[in-house]
Design a protein around this motif. Structure first.
Motif, PDB file in Angstrom:
ATOM      1  N   GLU A 176      -3.738  28.790 107.264  1.00  0.00           N
ATOM      2  CA  GLU A 176      -3.799  29.312 106.000  1.00  0.00           C
ATOM      3  C   GLU A 176      -5.274  28.942 105.273  1.00  0.00           C
ATOM      4  O   GLU A 176      -6.025  29.840 104.611  1.00  0.00           O
ATOM      5  CB  GLU A 176      -2.620  29.000 105.069  1.00  0.00           C
ATOM      6  N   LEU A 177      -5.562  27.716 105.684  1.00  0.00           N
ATOM      7  CA  LEU A 177      -6.828  27.271 105.135  1.00  0.00           C
ATOM      8  C   LEU A 177      -7.942  28.024 105.696  1.00  0.00           C
ATOM      9  O   LEU A 177      -8.869  28.575 104.978  1.00  0.00           O
ATOM     10  CB  LEU A 177      -7.346  25.826 105.892  1.00  0.00           C
ATOM     11  N   PHE A 178      -8.125  28.488 107.051  1.00  0.00           N
ATOM     12  CA  PHE A 178      -9.535  28.833 107.560  1.00  0.00           C
ATOM     13  C   PHE A 178      -9.352  30.662 107.278  1.00  0.00           C
ATOM     14  O   PHE A 178     -10.326  31.063 107.276  1.00  0.00           O
ATOM     15  CB  PHE A 178      -9.401  28.827 108.947  1.00  0.00           C
ATOM     16  N   LEU A 183     -12.225  34.558 104.005  1.00  0.00           N
ATOM     17  CA  LEU A 183     -12.132  35.714 102.923  1.00  0.00           C
ATOM     18  C   LEU A 183     -13.016  35.376 102.001  1.00  0.00           C
ATOM     19  O   LEU A 183     -13.843  36.281 101.345  1.00  0.00           O
ATOM     20  CB  LEU A 183     -10.655  35.812 102.554  1.00  0.00           C
ATOM     21  N   VAL A 184     -13.188  33.991 101.502  1.00  0.00           N
ATOM     22  CA  VAL A 184     -14.067  33.676 100.453  1.00  0.00           C
ATOM     23  C   VAL A 184     -15.774  33.976 100.860  1.00  0.00           C
ATOM     24  O   VAL A 184     -16.645  34.382 100.416  1.00  0.00           O
ATOM     25  CB  VAL A 184     -14.115  32.286 100.061  1.00  0.00           C
ATOM     26  N   GLN A 185     -15.745  33.366 102.327  1.00  0.00           N
ATOM     27  CA  GLN A 185     -17.226  33.525 103.026  1.00  0.00           C
ATOM     28  C   GLN A 185     -17.531  34.952 103.068  1.00  0.00           C
ATOM     29  O   GLN A 185     -18.750  34.926 102.770  1.00  0.00           O
ATOM     30  CB  GLN A 185     -17.258  32.842 104.250  1.00  0.00           C
ATOM     31  N   PHE A 192     -12.438  31.917  93.815  1.00  0.00           N
ATOM     32  CA  PHE A 192     -11.195  31.304  94.482  1.00  0.00           C
ATOM     33  C   PHE A 192     -11.570  29.764  95.317  1.00  0.00           C
ATOM     34  O   PHE A 192     -12.043  29.718  96.426  1.00  0.00           O
ATOM     35  CB  PHE A 192     -10.843  32.299  95.842  1.00  0.00           C
ATOM     36  N   PRO A 193     -11.178  28.943  94.327  1.00  0.00           N
ATOM     37  CA  PRO A 193     -11.591  27.632  94.663  1.00  0.00           C
ATOM     38  C   PRO A 193     -10.510  27.049  96.152  1.00  0.00           C
ATOM     39  O   PRO A 193      -9.431  27.596  95.985  1.00  0.00           O
ATOM     40  CB  PRO A 193     -11.057  26.572  93.598  1.00  0.00           C
ATOM     41  N   ILE A 194     -10.973  26.340  97.014  1.00  0.00           N
ATOM     42  CA  ILE A 194     -10.479  25.748  97.895  1.00  0.00           C
ATOM     43  C   ILE A 194     -10.311  24.230  97.999  1.00  0.00           C
ATOM     44  O   ILE A 194     -11.591  23.716  98.121  1.00  0.00           O
ATOM     45  CB  ILE A 194     -10.773  26.425  99.217  1.00  0.00           C
ATOM     46  N   VAL A 195      -9.268  23.732  97.875  1.00  0.00           N
ATOM     47  CA  VAL A 195      -9.526  22.294  97.565  1.00  0.00           C
ATOM     48  C   VAL A 195      -8.521  21.506  98.770  1.00  0.00           C
ATOM     49  O   VAL A 195      -7.387  21.868  98.718  1.00  0.00           O
ATOM     50  CB  VAL A 195      -8.857  21.687  96.400  1.00  0.00           C
ATOM     51  N   ASP A 225     -20.083  24.612 100.746  1.00  0.00           N
ATOM     52  CA  ASP A 225     -19.750  24.437  99.277  1.00  0.00           C
ATOM     53  C   ASP A 225     -18.644  25.274  98.999  1.00  0.00           C
ATOM     54  O   ASP A 225     -18.028  25.250  98.015  1.00  0.00           O
ATOM     55  CB  ASP A 225     -20.964  25.126  98.564  1.00  0.00           C
ATOM     56  N   LEU A 226     -18.051  25.804 100.055  1.00  0.00           N
ATOM     57  CA  LEU A 226     -16.747  26.705  99.646  1.00  0.00           C
ATOM     58  C   LEU A 226     -15.561  25.853  99.654  1.00  0.00           C
ATOM     59  O   LEU A 226     -14.321  26.091  99.141  1.00  0.00           O
ATOM     60  CB  LEU A 226     -16.629  27.855 100.680  1.00  0.00           C
ATOM     61  N   ILE A 227     -15.812  24.606 100.148  1.00  0.00           N
ATOM     62  CA  ILE A 227     -14.573  23.637 100.461  1.00  0.00           C
ATOM     63  C   ILE A 227     -14.531  22.295  99.566  1.00  0.00           C
ATOM     64  O   ILE A 227     -15.972  21.719  99.756  1.00  0.00           O
ATOM     65  CB  ILE A 227     -14.424  23.231 101.914  1.00  0.00           C
TER      66      ILE A 227
END
Length: 266
Positions: A176-178, A183-185, A192-195, A225-227
């Motif tokens: 799910e994480l990757f 999808l954001v990349q 869509f923040p990913i924490v 920076d996406l994570i």
């Protein structure tokens, strides 16, 4: 032998199967298995209708869901552990910030996040999946839906969530994480923040991403920076709020710029 057969139980879509009615494989297995006779070719068009039905059922049930955050993590995390209680706390804080909480609907971290949201008066959602082993939906759900196909379920997570919070977990959590990062990349989804929660657990993975993937030019520097990584539940919520605030401001500025351009053209 008879008692062992009768004790078996499996959810399959909206149905509950027990005993001898439980098939030896799951729906996903039968779809993806290319071995055996070729009669599956003639059955696949009918599978498409079942897949379509899952999409329709999911869209229909979740269409009016308010803004929500999906929380992922291990189904093996035990109640009473620090990770479990942290997920309970995050679930409650997400509700306080105005978000519904979506999980995979199972035990462990999923149950904990649903519990925190539910016991704090929030809207708690679980999207389960048919598995070869029994994993019932947890008891802290206002809305619970079980899917046959992983890819349909993943679509629901992405479509109806505004952020992902990822606590320590196994292969399913990494999947799910990757998927979310990809999808954001690739800008398939935005705002869509990913924490990631747990610096000790996730730190080694992020070090590898930076030292191996980045240095070998497999990703770009800004992809990091996406994570976001933290141990603080307050920071988890603040990262999500700040991300959405910036995104809304960018939309307002883009609209104003477009309107100014149209006015200048006139």
């Amino acid at each position: 032998m008879t008692s062992e057969v009768n004790s078996r139980s499996r959810r399959q879509g909206p149905a509950v199967l027990r005993g001898r009615a439980v098939p030896p494989t799951t729906t996903d297995q039968r779809l993806l298995d290319s071995r055996g006779p070729a009669d599956w070719v003639h059955a696949d068009p009918w599978r498409v209708l079942r897949i379509q039905a899952e999409f329709v059922e999911g869209f229909g049930l979740l269409a009016e869901l308010p803004k929500a955050v999906s929380v992922f993590g291990s189904a093996r995390t035990k109640p009473g552990t620090d990770e479990y209680e942290l997920a309970v706390d995050i679930g409650a804080r997400l509700h306080d910030a105005g978000y519904a909480v979506i999980t995979g609907g199972g035990p462990g971290i999923m149950e904990a996040a649903n519990k925190g949201c539910d016991e704090n008066g929030g809207l708690s959602v679980g999207l389960g999946i048919e598995l070869p082993f029994e994993q019932k939906l947890n008891d802290y759900l206002d809305i619970g839906l079980e899917f046959r196909y992983f890819f349909v379920r993943k679509t629901m997570f992405v479509k109806y969530s505004q952020a992902f919070v990822v606590l320590p977990g196994g292969f399913g959590t990494l999947d799910e994480l990757f998927e979310a990062i990809t999808l954001v990349q690739t800008r398939k989804i935005t705002r869509f923040p990913i924490v990631l929660v747990g610096t000790e657990f996730w730190g080694g993975l992020l070090d590898w991403v930076e030292k191996v993937m980045l240095t070998s030019a497999k990703i770009s520097p800004h992809d990091l920076d996406l994570i976001h990584l933290t141990d603080d539940p307050d920071e988890v919520v603040q990262i999500i709020i700040d991300g959405h605030t910036r995104a809304e401001q960018e939309i307002i500025e883009a609209r104003a710029s477009a309107e100014a351009g149209e006015a200048a053209g006139e």
